[in-house]
Design a protein around this motif. Structure first.
Motif, PDB file in Angstrom:
ATOM      1  N   GLY A 139       0.781  -1.221   0.000  1.00 43.41           N
ATOM      2  CA  GLY A 139       0.000   0.000   0.000  1.00 43.41           C
ATOM      3  C   GLY A 139       0.815   1.275   0.000  1.00 43.41           C
ATOM      4  O   GLY A 139       2.047   1.275  -0.169  1.00 43.41           O
ATOM      5  N   LEU A 140       0.139   2.391   0.225  1.00 44.21           N
ATOM      6  CA  LEU A 140       0.726   3.729   0.201  1.00 44.21           C
ATOM      7  C   LEU A 140       1.768   3.880   1.309  1.00 44.21           C
ATOM      8  O   LEU A 140       1.466   3.698   2.483  1.00 44.21           O
ATOM      9  N   PHE A 184      -0.510   5.246 -11.287  1.00 50.25           N
ATOM     10  CA  PHE A 184      -0.906   3.846 -11.219  1.00 50.25           C
ATOM     11  C   PHE A 184      -0.635   3.120 -12.533  1.00 50.25           C
ATOM     12  O   PHE A 184      -0.226   1.956 -12.532  1.00 50.25           O
ATOM     13  N   SER A 229      -4.507  -2.161   0.596  1.00 49.44           N
ATOM     14  CA  SER A 229      -4.698  -0.712   0.596  1.00 49.44           C
ATOM     15  C   SER A 229      -4.506  -0.178  -0.831  1.00 49.44           C
ATOM     16  O   SER A 229      -5.194  -0.618  -1.744  1.00 49.44           O
ATOM     17  N   MET A 230      -3.573   0.745  -1.057  1.00 51.74           N
ATOM     18  CA  MET A 230      -3.338   1.222  -2.421  1.00 51.74           C
ATOM     19  C   MET A 230      -3.025   0.073  -3.361  1.00 51.74           C
ATOM     20  O   MET A 230      -3.385   0.101  -4.554  1.00 51.74           O
ATOM     21  N   ASP A 249      -6.092  -1.081  -4.947  1.00 53.71           N
ATOM     22  CA  ASP A 249      -6.519  -0.233  -6.058  1.00 53.71           C
ATOM     23  C   ASP A 249      -5.735  -0.565  -7.328  1.00 53.71           C
ATOM     24  O   ASP A 249      -6.306  -0.726  -8.413  1.00 53.71           O
ATOM     25  N   GLY A 285      -8.490  -2.307  -0.083  1.00 54.76           N
ATOM     26  CA  GLY A 285      -8.237  -1.366  -1.168  1.00 54.76           C
ATOM     27  C   GLY A 285      -9.380  -0.372  -1.278  1.00 54.76           C
ATOM     28  O   GLY A 285     -10.439  -0.540  -0.655  1.00 54.76           O
ATOM     29  N   SER A 332      -4.763   9.423   2.630  1.00 55.02           N
ATOM     30  CA  SER A 332      -4.570  10.107   1.352  1.00 55.02           C
ATOM     31  C   SER A 332      -5.101  11.530   1.393  1.00 55.02           C
ATOM     32  O   SER A 332      -4.446  12.464   0.919  1.00 55.02           O
ATOM     33  N   ASN A 370       0.775   9.424  -5.338  1.00 54.83           N
ATOM     34  CA  ASN A 370      -0.183   8.322  -5.244  1.00 54.83           C
ATOM     35  C   ASN A 370      -1.360   8.666  -4.341  1.00 54.83           C
ATOM     36  O   ASN A 370      -2.483   8.208  -4.581  1.00 54.83           O
ATOM     37  N   ALA A 371      -1.132   9.472  -3.300  1.00 52.05           N
ATOM     38  CA  ALA A 371      -2.245   9.934  -2.463  1.00 52.05           C
ATOM     39  C   ALA A 371      -3.221  10.762  -3.289  1.00 52.05           C
ATOM     40  O   ALA A 371      -4.447  10.607  -3.170  1.00 52.05           O
ATOM     41  N   LEU A 428      -5.190   8.376  -5.532  1.00 50.76           N
ATOM     42  CA  LEU A 428      -6.178   7.632  -4.753  1.00 50.76           C
ATOM     43  C   LEU A 428      -7.424   8.481  -4.513  1.00 50.76           C
ATOM     44  O   LEU A 428      -8.556   8.006  -4.678  1.00 50.76           O
TER      45      LEU A 428
END
Length: 259
Positions: A19-20, A62, A87-88, A91, A113, A123, A177-178, A181
């Motif tokens: 994830g993030l 992404f 999490s990320m 996604d 996710g 995020s 990336n935040a 998201l």
């Protein structure tokens, strides 16, 4: 940078996506669980995270992550992929599955996710801090130290491991990336605003959404119920349920793969 066991063509492959701010450290337990010795295990650090390098052209989107993941899949020459995204990573895994033109991915485990607009806490705070011109202070002092280490870390050992990964994460990758998201999970109009959630619902492969009861929002639980999506709750677990409830999670994963 990729953690992996011996890759043997022709057997099932588990691809784990973190994830993030995370790294492949969050999936270390899978290498210790002998039940998965007959699977290929591939755990990359995404570009800008963990022990991987920064992006050559500054692109942490992404689609760029997905392009690199397909190169990893092609490099190892693996089929029958089971993707596990946290999490990320959930996604990105959703979009990876949607881009699978050759049907290499056979199952998908989504660990918290983004599928609604209701779970964008980290995020959204990052984006708000950046808009206020305060991102560096927020990232290092307010988030990494005060929230993750001193607050969450006192209750959940998983967050101490997350703090370790955050120290290796590039802040520009985290912020990029935040932002994505937040954008993807608020892109639609109406009650449910997540375009990623829309795509997740459309995937035809066997899939399951896993969540910890101490981290998921009630709005996401309602969405799972209304959409009749297969789900698995882990009582007492925080966002990193595969660490907080490692034995229970990997038992569930094994059963999901083989039954």
């Amino acid at each position: 940078y990729i953690r992996h066991n011996k890759i043997i063509p022709g057997r099932a492959t588990l691809l784990f996506l973190h994830g993030l701010g995370e790294s492949g450290q969050c999936f270390l337990e899978v290498f210790e669980d002998g039940r998965f010795d007959n699977c290929n295990i591939i755990v990359p650090d995404l570009i800008g995270y963990g022990k991987s390098s920064e992006s050559v052209n500054g692109d942490y989107g992404f689609e760029s992550h997905i392009e690199k993941l397909w190169k990893i899949i092609e490099y190892f020459k693996v089929l029958d992929l089971i993707v596990i995204g946290h999490s990320m990573g959930g996604d990105i895994a959703t979009l990876l599955c949607a881009s699978d033109k050759n049907n290499k991915i056979v199952r998908f485990v989504n660990i918290e996710g983004g599928i609604t607009q209701y779970d964008l806490f980290i995020s959204q705070e990052a984006v708000n801090a950046a808009e206020a011109g305060n991102f560096a202070h927020w990232f290092h002092d307010e988030f990494m130290t005060a929230t993750v280490l001193e607050n969450w870390g006192q209750k959940y050992p998983s967050c101490k491991r997350y703090h370790s990964s955050l120290r290796d994460c590039r802040s520009d990758a985290f912020l990029a990336n935040a932002r994505e998201l937040c954008q993807r999970n608020t892109a639609l109009s109406g009650k449910q605003r997540s375009d990623t959630g829309r795509i997740y619902c459309s995937l035809s492969i066997p899939k399951v959404f896993c969540y910890g009861t101490e981290s998921i929002s009630s709005g996401t639980v309602d969405f799972l119920e209304e959409s009749k999506l297969k789900r698995q709750a882990f009582d007492g677990a925080f966002h990193w349920l595969m660490i907080d409830r490692a034995k229970e999670f990997y038992t569930f994963l094994y059963d999901f793969i083989y039954t």
